[in-house]
Enzyme design. Structure first.
Site, PDB file in Angstrom:
ATOM      1  N   VAL A  17      65.606  75.455  31.322  1.00 32.68           N
ATOM      2  CA  VAL A  17      67.060  75.445  30.733  1.00 32.68           C
ATOM      3  C   VAL A  17      67.272  76.830  29.783  1.00 32.68           C
ATOM      4  O   VAL A  17      68.115  77.485  30.084  1.00 32.68           O
ATOM      5  CB  VAL A  17      67.304  74.342  29.843  1.00 32.68           C
ATOM      6  CG1 VAL A  17      68.680  74.458  29.311  1.00 32.68           C
ATOM      7  CG2 VAL A  17      67.251  72.883  30.690  1.00 32.68           C
ATOM      8  N   ALA A  46      62.170  83.248  21.311  1.00 30.22           N
ATOM      9  CA  ALA A  46      60.768  82.848  20.987  1.00 30.22           C
ATOM     10  C   ALA A  46      59.997  82.170  22.001  1.00 30.22           C
ATOM     11  O   ALA A  46      60.835  81.029  22.470  1.00 30.22           O
ATOM     12  CB  ALA A  46      60.965  82.134  19.678  1.00 30.22           C
ATOM     13  N   GLU A 130      74.879  68.414  23.177  1.00 27.53           N
ATOM     14  CA  GLU A 130      75.690  67.978  24.511  1.00 27.53           C
ATOM     15  C   GLU A 130      74.376  68.028  25.587  1.00 27.53           C
ATOM     16  O   GLU A 130      74.404  66.917  26.327  1.00 27.53           O
ATOM     17  CB  GLU A 130      76.565  68.632  24.988  1.00 27.53           C
ATOM     18  CG  GLU A 130      77.469  68.469  26.195  1.00 27.53           C
ATOM     19  CD  GLU A 130      78.187  67.175  25.892  1.00 27.53           C
ATOM     20  OE1 GLU A 130      79.204  67.225  25.275  1.00 27.53           O
ATOM     21  OE2 GLU A 130      77.696  66.101  26.437  1.00 27.53           O
ATOM     22  N   VAL A 133      72.014  64.758  26.503  1.00 25.01           N
ATOM     23  CA  VAL A 133      72.053  63.634  27.430  1.00 25.01           C
ATOM     24  C   VAL A 133      72.655  63.975  28.489  1.00 25.01           C
ATOM     25  O   VAL A 133      73.864  64.349  28.594  1.00 25.01           O
ATOM     26  CB  VAL A 133      72.903  62.414  26.627  1.00 25.01           C
ATOM     27  CG1 VAL A 133      73.227  61.183  27.435  1.00 25.01           C
ATOM     28  CG2 VAL A 133      71.999  62.203  25.415  1.00 25.01           C
ATOM     29  N   GLY A 135      72.542  65.785  31.340  1.00 23.00           N
ATOM     30  CA  GLY A 135      72.521  67.407  31.554  1.00 23.00           C
ATOM     31  C   GLY A 135      74.073  67.964  31.210  1.00 23.00           C
ATOM     32  O   GLY A 135      74.343  68.217  30.000  1.00 23.00           O
ATOM     33  N   LYS A 206      67.795  58.223  25.580  1.00 22.50           N
ATOM     34  CA  LYS A 206      69.292  58.707  25.685  1.00 22.50           C
ATOM     35  C   LYS A 206      70.016  57.465  25.488  1.00 22.50           C
ATOM     36  O   LYS A 206      71.164  57.794  24.610  1.00 22.50           O
ATOM     37  CB  LYS A 206      69.329  59.237  27.240  1.00 22.50           C
ATOM     38  CG  LYS A 206      68.866  60.554  27.453  1.00 22.50           C
ATOM     39  CD  LYS A 206      68.608  60.819  29.182  1.00 22.50           C
ATOM     40  CE  LYS A 206      68.155  62.011  29.328  1.00 22.50           C
ATOM     41  NZ  LYS A 206      67.762  62.113  30.891  1.00 22.50           N
TER      42      LYS A 206
END
Lengths: 436, 436
Positions: A17, A46, A130, A133, A135, A206
């Site tokens: 991601v 980082a 956001e 949960v 995606g 979730k």
């Protein structure tokens, strides 16, 4: 083009991601600048190892192993490190330094949400999540804002793509759990160690986040009743199919009243359940996610889309980032979580559900009567009963659907059935959800 | 309970949505106060006739015919008057007086959106309109905020419940348009004058709003190509069903590149189209709405729920109200619309689509060749062709599916077919959308 002042964005983590977030930020810098009214300047990324191989090639000069210094030089920190530590400390440090934070870290929120939200509220920082949960699917913001004037009664969510892929494959091909899992692993839908997914741990995190948000309270992940899909058999899926149902792993968040005490409470639970084919959730195939929300005024709503994937989840991260950046441009502090309600979380035994129970029984007169007595003794009402006898066998198969009853009463009924001399085996017990 | 200061809410209009907004505000005042951190005090309800009979009984002391005074005494104004005037003047007056505004007025936004947004931006007021599109379904906020860091490529929306009810009924029962409309009227899904719905005018207004928002530009309702469902026949619906399609009235918003000039543009259009049964939109039944969004990073998303109804739409109004009230409590101005892109709207002839064309032709040698030549002459490529001859007839029926081609070329092809001596009649022309 108009020149805007810039907002410094520090990214922690460059996994599937994070690397997509970096790529989109760099590639779409001009377009995002127009939308925000300020330049989103990615000041650093980082990582643990600056020389590691990544999905996306990132500018070497942005990579650093010094997360703490990066945080100090950032207006908005994006935390995509995952896990509890050092993610928790880094998020707290960012909040403490006056930065707003975007995170996709469901494990962290499910276990330390209240601590982090309180820290953010104290200094007027925004903490957005956001991406934590479902995606890419916008579900946090709709629950948090669109339905803020409504009352959410119930959420049924397919929030784990791996298990939905597996169950969908079992449903459409008749595969065993083992074979479907193997396919999922082969196609990259399941990790080498699939425990977090098939054990329901990911979905439980979730569920904790969704229940906390929807009911304006605090539901820790430990309070979520959790059953995975490891016991789901090809036979169960096939019987469900014949009866007009599909087996789905659901995260269920419910506002309810304890039938005995009359107390208000909430329930958050994860288990495989039978969903009628006509329910919109039954049409969620493959690794997709969907969250079905029932609100008092709005009625039923469904949010559907890709529940995972680097670039898909990056979209959710960028949405949060742009919203925060716009707020920074226009001025004003972040919006705090509203968790004032503090509704108690009811344990699984106190909620009401429906069961579908499959029994192997001896095929002799009086059996049905004995079975019926066990249900009656526990105050569980039978809605449907189907008996089938294989030729030449001394066994009969009973499929029993119950009316809604207290979960504890249902569990006791099943225990008593298992001990009855006329019951050879309890072949399957599944809850039924989403009756229309 | 903690005592908060109060926010004065003025409501303009007490029709089916307005009266529900008033009811929910009054009934849930304590719960909303907790969520907002301030009391939402309904200070008045402006109506034309204070003695009119309403769905919900409202406190007589709140009713007034003096909208202007009410606006002056309100921090947030909810405009549910509908139509252009006096709604436009009242909204401008509210913005001018320093109030934030929530509106569900699609006609006003579709024709005067830019004027209103500019007025709001100038004074830092918030103008929210979740209720204007797809009733209770959160779609404005997800497009505006959740996808703000992504790039929306395409929207396919079922945004008119009346026409979806009618087409769904034609599909499931084989009813004619006339009969299905009669049922819709009987059940309260269609108004006495159904023109706005079945003519596609209502959907066109929503398409203008969605396209403006999704593409960060300004698409006036006049630029939306509009075709209603008045020409859809039971035969078309039945042929579609047999071929694995369902006819849906779609609002389509698309970002595209002009194939000739290479210019970037957007298209907004409304017409009945064939949707494959396997598409998530095909499963949207009855008067429900759904908006299918394709974004570059997020991939396909769908938002589903009730598209109309007083209390359902009131949920969307209250969501906007709470969001604005929270902002007022925490401080900071409203967020302006981002319409900086100013992408040109391409007229229908310049977009590419696919057609499904049904022709009645004379059944004699050489006909197919002549038909094929007409397609070739216009540069339209045939993907599929099916010929059927009724016994004893001198006519054959040709069903032709095209590949994607320029809309203008397709229109010219259909015109040429109509004039061909071998074509007895062009029985049906429908576009195909949502190919998976």
């Amino acid at each position: 083009m108009i020149e805007y002042r810039s907002i410094r964005v520090g990214l922690l983590g460059a996994g599937s991601v994070g690397s997509q977030v970096a790529r989109l930020l760099l590639e779409h810098a001009d377009e995002l600048e127009q939308r925000v009214g300020a330049r989103l300047e990615l000041v650093g990324i980082a990582v643990r190892d600056t020389s590691a191989k990544r999905d996306v090639e990132l500018p070497a000069e942005l990579l650093t192993t010094d997360a703490e210094s990066l945080i100090l030089g950032s207006d908005i920190v994006i935390e995509l490190v995952g896990g509890i530590e050092p993610a928790r400390s880094l998020v707290l440090q960012a909040i403490g330094s006056g930065a707003d934070v975007v995170t996709g870290n469901k494990a962290l929120l499910a276990s330390h949400g209240p601590e982090l939200f309180a820290a953010a509220e104290q200094v007027g920082a925004q903490l957005s999540y956001e991406a934590a949960v479902a995606g890419a699917i916008p579900i946090i913001r709709p629950l948090r804002e669109s339905l803020a004037g409504d009352r959410v009664d119930r959420i049924l969510g397919i929030v784990n793509g791996t298990t939905n892929f597996i169950l969908d494959r079992m449903d459409t091909t008749g595969a065993s759990l083992e074979d479907a899992l193997a396919t999922a692993t082969e196609l990259g839908y399941a990790e080498a160690d699939p425990t977090a997914d098939i054990g329901g741990y990911d979905a439980a995190q979730k569920a904790a986040i969704l229940a906390s948000l929807a009911f304006h309270t605090s539901v820790p992940v430990e309070a979520v009743h959790r059953e995975g899909i490891t016991e789901v058999s090809a036979d169960q899926v096939e019987s469900a199919r014949r009866a007009g149902y599909v087996v789905k792993l659901l995260a269920i968040c419910e506002r309810l009243t304890d039938p005995e005490t009359g107390d208000e409470g909430v329930s958050a639970r994860v288990y495989p359940a039978l969903v009628p084919r006509s329910h919109p959730l039954a049409a969620v195939h493959g690794a997709n996610n969907a969250v079905f929300v029932e609100a008092s005024a709005a009625g039923p709503l469904m949010f559907y889309g890709a529940g995972a994937g680097g670039v898909q989840t990056a979209s959710a991260v960028l949405g949060d980032l742009v919203a925060i950046a716009r707020r920074r441009v226009s001025g004003g502090p972040g919006t705090a979580e509203s968790t004032q309600a503090e509704v108690p979380v009811l344990e699984i035994g106190r909620i009401t559900t429906r069961y579908a129970i499959t029994l192997e029984v001896t095929d002799e007169p009086g059996v049905l009567e004995q079975i019926a007595r066990i249900f009656a003794l526990h105050g569980v009402s039978v809605e449907q009963l189907q008996q089938s006898v294989s030729e030449g066998s001394q066994r009969a198969t009973l499929v029993i659907g119950t009316h809604e009853a207290k979960e504890s009463a249902l569990a006791e009924t099943v225990a008593a059935l298992a001990q009855s001399p006329v019951v050879a085996s309890v072949a399957s017990v599944l809850r039924v959800e989403g009756a229309l």
